[in-house]
Design a protein around this motif. Sequence first.
Motif, PDB file in Angstrom:
ATOM      1  N   TRP A 411      31.485  -2.560   2.083  1.00 49.59           N
ATOM      2  CA  TRP A 411      31.946  -3.952   1.989  1.00 49.59           C
ATOM      3  C   TRP A 411      32.065  -4.425   0.546  1.00 49.59           C
ATOM      4  O   TRP A 411      33.053  -5.067   0.159  1.00 49.59           O
ATOM      5  CB  TRP A 411      30.973  -4.854   2.759  1.00 49.59           C
ATOM      6  CG  TRP A 411      31.311  -6.312   2.673  1.00 49.59           C
ATOM      7  CD1 TRP A 411      30.725  -7.235   1.869  1.00 49.59           C
ATOM      8  CD2 TRP A 411      32.318  -7.017   3.422  1.00 49.59           C
ATOM      9  NE1 TRP A 411      31.294  -8.475   2.061  1.00 49.59           N
ATOM     10  CE2 TRP A 411      32.275  -8.368   3.010  1.00 49.59           C
ATOM     11  CE3 TRP A 411      33.241  -6.642   4.393  1.00 49.59           C
ATOM     12  CZ2 TRP A 411      33.134  -9.337   3.532  1.00 49.59           C
ATOM     13  CZ3 TRP A 411      34.096  -7.613   4.921  1.00 49.59           C
ATOM     14  CH2 TRP A 411      34.036  -8.939   4.482  1.00 49.59           C
ATOM     15  N   ASP A 412      31.049  -4.117  -0.285  1.00 51.49           N
ATOM     16  CA  ASP A 412      31.053  -4.631  -1.668  1.00 51.49           C
ATOM     17  C   ASP A 412      32.249  -4.097  -2.452  1.00 51.49           C
ATOM     18  O   ASP A 412      32.905  -4.833  -3.189  1.00 51.49           O
ATOM     19  CB  ASP A 412      29.737  -4.271  -2.382  1.00 51.49           C
ATOM     20  CG  ASP A 412      28.554  -5.012  -1.756  1.00 51.49           C
ATOM     21  OD1 ASP A 412      28.804  -6.031  -1.061  1.00 51.49           O
ATOM     22  OD2 ASP A 412      27.405  -4.572  -1.933  1.00 51.49           O
ATOM     23  N   ASN A 413      32.520  -2.801  -2.299  1.00 51.80           N
ATOM     24  CA  ASN A 413      33.677  -2.208  -3.002  1.00 51.80           C
ATOM     25  C   ASN A 413      34.984  -2.800  -2.494  1.00 51.80           C
ATOM     26  O   ASN A 413      35.891  -3.090  -3.269  1.00 51.80           O
ATOM     27  CB  ASN A 413      33.710  -0.684  -2.784  1.00 51.80           C
ATOM     28  CG  ASN A 413      32.633   0.014  -3.587  1.00 51.80           C
ATOM     29  OD1 ASN A 413      32.301  -0.392  -4.687  1.00 51.80           O
ATOM     30  ND2 ASN A 413      32.066   1.074  -3.024  1.00 51.80           N
ATOM     31  N   PHE A 414      35.049  -2.982  -1.183  1.00 49.24           N
ATOM     32  CA  PHE A 414      36.269  -3.545  -0.580  1.00 49.24           C
ATOM     33  C   PHE A 414      36.541  -4.955  -1.112  1.00 49.24           C
ATOM     34  O   PHE A 414      37.651  -5.284  -1.546  1.00 49.24           O
ATOM     35  CB  PHE A 414      36.142  -3.558   0.958  1.00 49.24           C
ATOM     36  CG  PHE A 414      37.099  -4.497   1.637  1.00 49.24           C
ATOM     37  CD1 PHE A 414      38.471  -4.281   1.588  1.00 49.24           C
ATOM     38  CD2 PHE A 414      36.629  -5.624   2.321  1.00 49.24           C
ATOM     39  CE1 PHE A 414      39.357  -5.161   2.209  1.00 49.24           C
ATOM     40  CE2 PHE A 414      37.505  -6.505   2.939  1.00 49.24           C
ATOM     41  CZ  PHE A 414      38.874  -6.278   2.877  1.00 49.24           C
ATOM     42  N   ILE A 415      35.502  -5.808  -1.089  1.00 55.42           N
ATOM     43  CA  ILE A 415      35.670  -7.204  -1.539  1.00 55.42           C
ATOM     44  C   ILE A 415      36.025  -7.252  -3.027  1.00 55.42           C
ATOM     45  O   ILE A 415      36.884  -8.024  -3.459  1.00 55.42           O
ATOM     46  CB  ILE A 415      34.381  -8.025  -1.255  1.00 55.42           C
ATOM     47  CG1 ILE A 415      34.332  -8.405   0.234  1.00 55.42           C
ATOM     48  CG2 ILE A 415      34.320  -9.292  -2.098  1.00 55.42           C
ATOM     49  CD1 ILE A 415      35.438  -9.356   0.687  1.00 55.42           C
ATOM     50  N   LYS A 422      44.265 -12.922  -9.564  1.00 54.61           N
ATOM     51  CA  LYS A 422      44.321 -14.353  -9.256  1.00 54.61           C
ATOM     52  C   LYS A 422      44.851 -14.532  -7.844  1.00 54.61           C
ATOM     53  O   LYS A 422      45.533 -13.670  -7.322  1.00 54.61           O
ATOM     54  CB  LYS A 422      45.303 -15.040 -10.224  1.00 54.61           C
ATOM     55  CG  LYS A 422      44.888 -15.031 -11.671  1.00 54.61           C
ATOM     56  CD  LYS A 422      45.811 -15.958 -12.458  1.00 54.61           C
ATOM     57  CE  LYS A 422      45.362 -16.044 -13.905  1.00 54.61           C
ATOM     58  NZ  LYS A 422      46.332 -15.444 -14.823  1.00 54.61           N
ATOM     59  N   GLY A 423      44.582 -15.715  -7.255  1.00 55.99           N
ATOM     60  CA  GLY A 423      45.164 -15.991  -5.941  1.00 55.99           C
ATOM     61  C   GLY A 423      44.106 -16.259  -4.888  1.00 55.99           C
ATOM     62  O   GLY A 423      42.964 -16.609  -5.196  1.00 55.99           O
ATOM     63  N   VAL A 424      44.481 -16.064  -3.623  1.00 55.57           N
ATOM     64  CA  VAL A 424      43.606 -16.400  -2.491  1.00 55.57           C
ATOM     65  C   VAL A 424      42.499 -15.356  -2.349  1.00 55.57           C
ATOM     66  O   VAL A 424      42.771 -14.160  -2.264  1.00 55.57           O
ATOM     67  CB  VAL A 424      44.435 -16.426  -1.180  1.00 55.57           C
ATOM     68  CG1 VAL A 424      43.563 -16.820   0.011  1.00 55.57           C
ATOM     69  CG2 VAL A 424      45.623 -17.375  -1.311  1.00 55.57           C
ATOM     70  N   ALA A 425      41.246 -15.813  -2.321  1.00 58.86           N
ATOM     71  CA  ALA A 425      40.121 -14.875  -2.156  1.00 58.86           C
ATOM     72  C   ALA A 425      39.975 -14.500  -0.686  1.00 58.86           C
ATOM     73  O   ALA A 425      40.341 -15.274   0.199  1.00 58.86           O
ATOM     74  CB  ALA A 425      38.839 -15.520  -2.661  1.00 58.86           C
ATOM     75  N   PHE A 426      39.436 -13.319  -0.430  1.00 59.92           N
ATOM     76  CA  PHE A 426      39.181 -12.913   0.952  1.00 59.92           C
ATOM     77  C   PHE A 426      37.925 -13.635   1.443  1.00 59.92           C
ATOM     78  O   PHE A 426      36.899 -13.633   0.750  1.00 59.92           O
ATOM     79  CB  PHE A 426      38.971 -11.395   1.041  1.00 59.92           C
ATOM     80  CG  PHE A 426      39.001 -10.882   2.450  1.00 59.92           C
ATOM     81  CD1 PHE A 426      40.197 -10.539   3.053  1.00 59.92           C
ATOM     82  CD2 PHE A 426      37.832 -10.768   3.201  1.00 59.92           C
ATOM     83  CE1 PHE A 426      40.253 -10.090   4.361  1.00 59.92           C
ATOM     84  CE2 PHE A 426      37.869 -10.314   4.516  1.00 59.92           C
ATOM     85  CZ  PHE A 426      39.083  -9.972   5.098  1.00 59.92           C
ATOM     86  N   PRO A 427      37.959 -14.282   2.627  1.00 63.52           N
ATOM     87  CA  PRO A 427      36.789 -15.056   3.085  1.00 63.52           C
ATOM     88  C   PRO A 427      35.588 -14.148   3.370  1.00 63.52           C
ATOM     89  O   PRO A 427      35.616 -13.370   4.316  1.00 63.52           O
ATOM     90  CB  PRO A 427      37.287 -15.722   4.389  1.00 63.52           C
ATOM     91  CG  PRO A 427      38.767 -15.481   4.442  1.00 63.52           C
ATOM     92  CD  PRO A 427      39.064 -14.300   3.588  1.00 63.52           C
ATOM     93  N   LYS A 428      34.547 -14.268   2.530  1.00 65.60           N
ATOM     94  CA  LYS A 428      33.400 -13.347   2.653  1.00 65.60           C
ATOM     95  C   LYS A 428      32.587 -13.602   3.930  1.00 65.60           C
ATOM     96  O   LYS A 428      31.921 -12.710   4.435  1.00 65.60           O
ATOM     97  CB  LYS A 428      32.502 -13.458   1.420  1.00 65.60           C
ATOM     98  CG  LYS A 428      33.250 -12.999   0.175  1.00 65.60           C
ATOM     99  CD  LYS A 428      32.400 -13.017  -1.069  1.00 65.60           C
ATOM    100  CE  LYS A 428      33.202 -12.663  -2.308  1.00 65.60           C
ATOM    101  NZ  LYS A 428      34.479 -13.387  -2.450  1.00 65.60           N
ATOM    102  N   TRP A 429      32.693 -14.817   4.474  1.00 67.60           N
ATOM    103  CA  TRP A 429      31.947 -15.119   5.708  1.00 67.60           C
ATOM    104  C   TRP A 429      32.506 -14.366   6.912  1.00 67.60           C
ATOM    105  O   TRP A 429      31.920 -14.368   7.993  1.00 67.60           O
ATOM    106  CB  TRP A 429      31.919 -16.627   5.981  1.00 67.60           C
ATOM    107  CG  TRP A 429      33.270 -17.292   5.921  1.00 67.60           C
ATOM    108  CD1 TRP A 429      33.857 -17.861   4.826  1.00 67.60           C
ATOM    109  CD2 TRP A 429      34.209 -17.444   6.999  1.00 67.60           C
ATOM    110  NE1 TRP A 429      35.103 -18.352   5.141  1.00 67.60           N
ATOM    111  CE2 TRP A 429      35.350 -18.115   6.474  1.00 67.60           C
ATOM    112  CE3 TRP A 429      34.211 -17.094   8.346  1.00 67.60           C
ATOM    113  CZ2 TRP A 429      36.473 -18.431   7.232  1.00 67.60           C
ATOM    114  CZ3 TRP A 429      35.329 -17.400   9.122  1.00 67.60           C
ATOM    115  CH2 TRP A 429      36.444 -18.058   8.570  1.00 67.60           C
ATOM    116  N   LEU A 430      33.641 -13.694   6.727  1.00 71.56           N
ATOM    117  CA  LEU A 430      34.225 -12.915   7.829  1.00 71.56           C
ATOM    118  C   LEU A 430      33.588 -11.525   7.959  1.00 71.56           C
ATOM    119  O   LEU A 430      34.020 -10.731   8.784  1.00 71.56           O
ATOM    120  CB  LEU A 430      35.735 -12.743   7.611  1.00 71.56           C
ATOM    121  CG  LEU A 430      36.617 -13.960   7.903  1.00 71.56           C
ATOM    122  CD1 LEU A 430      38.073 -13.638   7.600  1.00 71.56           C
ATOM    123  CD2 LEU A 430      36.477 -14.398   9.359  1.00 71.56           C
TER     124      LEU A 430
END
Length: 456
Positions: A411-415, A422-430
């Motif tokens: 997960w950490d590497n993926f995120i 720049k831009g929209v971050a991936f929602p980590k709560w998912l």
Amino acid sequence: MERGTFSTRLGFILVSAGCAIGLGNVWRFPFITGKYGGASFVLIYLFFLAILGLPIMVAEFAVGRASKRSASLSFDILEPKGTKWHLYKYGCILGNAMLMMFYTTITGWMFYYLYKMATGGFAGLAAKDIGGVLGGLVTDPVTMTGYMILTVVLGFGVCYLGVEAGVERITKFMMTCLLFLMIALAVHSVTLPGGKSGLAYFLQPDFSRLAKYGANEVIFAAMGQAFFTLSLGIGALAIFGSYIGKEKRLTGEAIYVILLDTFVAIMSGLIIFPACSAFNVDPGAGPNLLFITLPNVFNHMAGGQFWGTLFFLFMTFAAMSTVIAVFENLVACICDLTGWERKSVIKLGTVAIIVLSLPCIFGFNIWSSFQPLGKGTGVLDLEDFIVSNNLLPLGSLIYLAFCTSRYGWGWDNFIKEADTGKGVAFPKWLRFYLTYLLPLIVLYIFVQGYIAIFGH
């Protein structure tokens, strides 16, 4: 080996969208929407596009960009030492090759219809004779093979010019034409006398229509369509991730691709449904909608030959954008795997795909007695079943597990990769949803696919 790159971000978005936009949007989407009740189905489909398609697409882009390689080496580079994730490279190559074993044939049909429409081949034909055109085509293996070879040679020809000069430049041109053609066709269709009821069917949700098939079947159809329209799970999108820089976060890029994909599907509906209602045609006519119903509609329309030619030109562009994208992926995979020269791989690939596409063509005529999935099925149905019901969902599971499991890339590497730039971050709560719930949804699609075919 020198790796290709995209010259612009727009090129990346359009080529990735080109990979996703194909017969799934412009052929499958309208007839499935017609069958399952119009607007209410579209809403369910859009919901699943967001909760299913988006996270898996970001996962594929991330694996591609972090490894800077195609699916044939991306797992080798990113996996923890001693693990076996890299074995899935063969699943990716198989998935792309099998997709092209039938896609090239149907794209060939588009070229054939474009030619027939442009030369006035449908003029003056009665409704049943138009139905006979497709019947005549599928019983003629020589003509079908000719158009399939044209598709393969053009597709690999674009790849031969290189990533930037060929794949990016030509797909950008085709996609731009595609969008303009769609808008012109949609405006024309929506203004047809008698087209309003078709428009209402497509745009006004009426959930009572879903009762006819039962919620379970409709939800499964919407999930399946969301999944297949994006070509997820066989590394077809990962390759384009490997060609882009780190300036932008990947979630925003995936949103753009999905929005374009959805725009094309919705526009297809705007072209087809008003035309169907204007000429009293059943929009739930299934796969025949495109090849029998619409030529009939164009025949009765003022300037029908012109509009029909534009329509099949747009269909051909949509199909070819996928052919080029998947060929590019196959070329990159084989180059990464063997170290061979790109142009040699393309020459060999052209011959290989032509030979591999023949069973699908013969399945309609010479081998029509072979009915692998029951009465009335053929080689095309078998190939589509292997790709759509097996390799796409199982491949998506592998990408998901690889990006969320501590035994994979993690997960950490993926995120970190998804959120670089720049831009929209991936929602980590998912995280919980991606790790535990989404794989269950994908497994549900996989199992339901088997029940739909073998459970009757």
